[in-house]
Design an enzyme around this catalytic site. Structure first.
Site, PDB file in Angstrom:
ATOM      1  N   CYS A  79       0.820  -1.206   0.000  1.00  0.00           N
ATOM      2  CA  CYS A  79       0.000   0.000   0.000  1.00  0.00           C
ATOM      3  C   CYS A  79       0.863   1.269   0.000  1.00  0.00           C
ATOM      4  O   CYS A  79       1.399   1.656  -1.032  1.00  0.00           O
ATOM      5  CB  CYS A  79      -0.997  -0.047   1.146  1.00  0.00           C
ATOM      6  SG  CYS A  79      -2.393   1.073   0.923  1.00  0.00           S
ATOM      7  N   ARG A 106      -2.203   7.463  -6.154  1.00  0.00           N
ATOM      8  CA  ARG A 106      -2.406   7.395  -4.706  1.00  0.00           C
ATOM      9  C   ARG A 106      -3.908   7.431  -4.377  1.00  0.00           C
ATOM     10  O   ARG A 106      -4.681   8.106  -5.037  1.00  0.00           O
ATOM     11  CB  ARG A 106      -1.711   8.609  -4.082  1.00  0.00           C
ATOM     12  CG  ARG A 106      -1.535   8.540  -2.598  1.00  0.00           C
ATOM     13  CD  ARG A 106      -1.268   9.913  -2.020  1.00  0.00           C
ATOM     14  NE  ARG A 106      -0.066  10.577  -2.486  1.00  0.00           N
ATOM     15  CZ  ARG A 106       1.094  10.568  -1.835  1.00  0.00           C
ATOM     16  NH1 ARG A 106       1.225   9.899  -0.728  1.00  0.00           N
ATOM     17  NH2 ARG A 106       2.121  11.233  -2.301  1.00  0.00           N
ATOM     18  N   HIS A 169      -3.102  -5.301   1.351  1.00  0.00           N
ATOM     19  CA  HIS A 169      -2.473  -5.659   2.634  1.00  0.00           C
ATOM     20  C   HIS A 169      -2.536  -7.173   2.888  1.00  0.00           C
ATOM     21  O   HIS A 169      -3.479  -7.648   3.500  1.00  0.00           O
ATOM     22  CB  HIS A 169      -3.206  -4.951   3.781  1.00  0.00           C
ATOM     23  CG  HIS A 169      -3.054  -3.473   3.769  1.00  0.00           C
ATOM     24  ND1 HIS A 169      -2.073  -2.824   4.490  1.00  0.00           N
ATOM     25  CD2 HIS A 169      -3.751  -2.511   3.136  1.00  0.00           C
ATOM     26  CE1 HIS A 169      -2.180  -1.518   4.295  1.00  0.00           C
ATOM     27  NE2 HIS A 169      -3.188  -1.301   3.477  1.00  0.00           N
ATOM     28  N   GLU A 171      -0.793  -8.729   5.012  1.00  0.00           N
ATOM     29  CA  GLU A 171      -0.552  -8.941   6.443  1.00  0.00           C
ATOM     30  C   GLU A 171      -1.836  -8.930   7.263  1.00  0.00           C
ATOM     31  O   GLU A 171      -1.833  -9.340   8.422  1.00  0.00           O
ATOM     32  CB  GLU A 171       0.435  -7.885   6.967  1.00  0.00           C
ATOM     33  CG  GLU A 171      -0.125  -6.488   7.166  1.00  0.00           C
ATOM     34  CD  GLU A 171      -0.257  -5.651   5.902  1.00  0.00           C
ATOM     35  OE1 GLU A 171      -0.612  -4.461   6.019  1.00  0.00           O
ATOM     36  OE2 GLU A 171      -0.010  -6.175   4.797  1.00  0.00           O
TER      37      GLU A 171
END
Length: 193
Positions: A79, A106, A169, A171
């Site tokens: 990200c 972005r 993401h 994670e």
């Protein structure tokens, strides 16, 4: 093997937890002195790319991180990390580390409320969960940048040399597949040293 995680801002703890689950120790990079620790790969976490870029400069960490990446250290960027690596940021005059020849848009999916989760194909790994939170996407790539995943027609993951950059993401999910891919890249790098 030990992995360093940029810990000046953002979702660095979740990466540390994922590495711990895989039995790999990590160190946090919070200040310039932390570079004295030995490590074999680097994670640039999600968060606020503007804040992270500013902190890297204020803490005198920017040049060291850029040098390590340019010298071939394996990197997993998620990200905001993807934004940090982009050679160009769509609609902005300045970029940050500029180590991947790509243009990144972005906050391409809108605000926090525009966050979503999908399951999609990731080259060399299979289907993985992808959580997008105020995510960027890659709007253009340069030579030798490999597309690893897309979300609709948007590029959501790329690889360039030893750098993997993701708009999402990994994670935040319990699926360690992408971290395993990164660790195999680190292992390869360590064996060539």
């Amino acid at each position: 093997m030990r992995i360093a995680i940029l810990a000046v801002q953002g979702a660095f703890r979740e990466h540390a937890q994922m590495l711990e689950m895989l039995g790999v120790p990590s160190v946090e990079l919070r200040k310039k002195e932390d570079f004295a620790q030995a490590y074999d790969g680097l994670i640039l976490p999600g968060g606020e790319s503007t804040v992270q870029g500013k902190m890297l400069r204020e803490l005198d960490m920017f040049a060291t991180v850029k040098d390590q990446i340019q010298m071939g250290m394996p990197v997993l960027a998620t990200c905001a990390g993807m934004v940090l690596l982009a050679e160009e940021i769509d609609g902005e005059e300045k970029a940050y580390l500029q180590t991947i020849p790509m243009v990144v848009k972005r906050n391409a999916y809108g605000r926090q409320l525009g966050s979503f989760c999908i399951e999609n194909d990731f080259k060399g790994v299979g289907t993985v969960p992808m959580t997008f939170i105020r995510a960027p996407y890659v709007s253009a790539i340069g030579e030798n940048v490999e597309i690893l995943a897309k979300e609709n027609d948007h590029i959501a993951a790329v690889r360039y040399g030893r750098q993997i950059a993701l708009a999402f993401h990994p994670e935040l999910c319990q699926n360690p597949a992408i971290h395993k891919l990164f660790l195999s890249m680190v292992n390869e790098y360590m064996n060539r040293k």
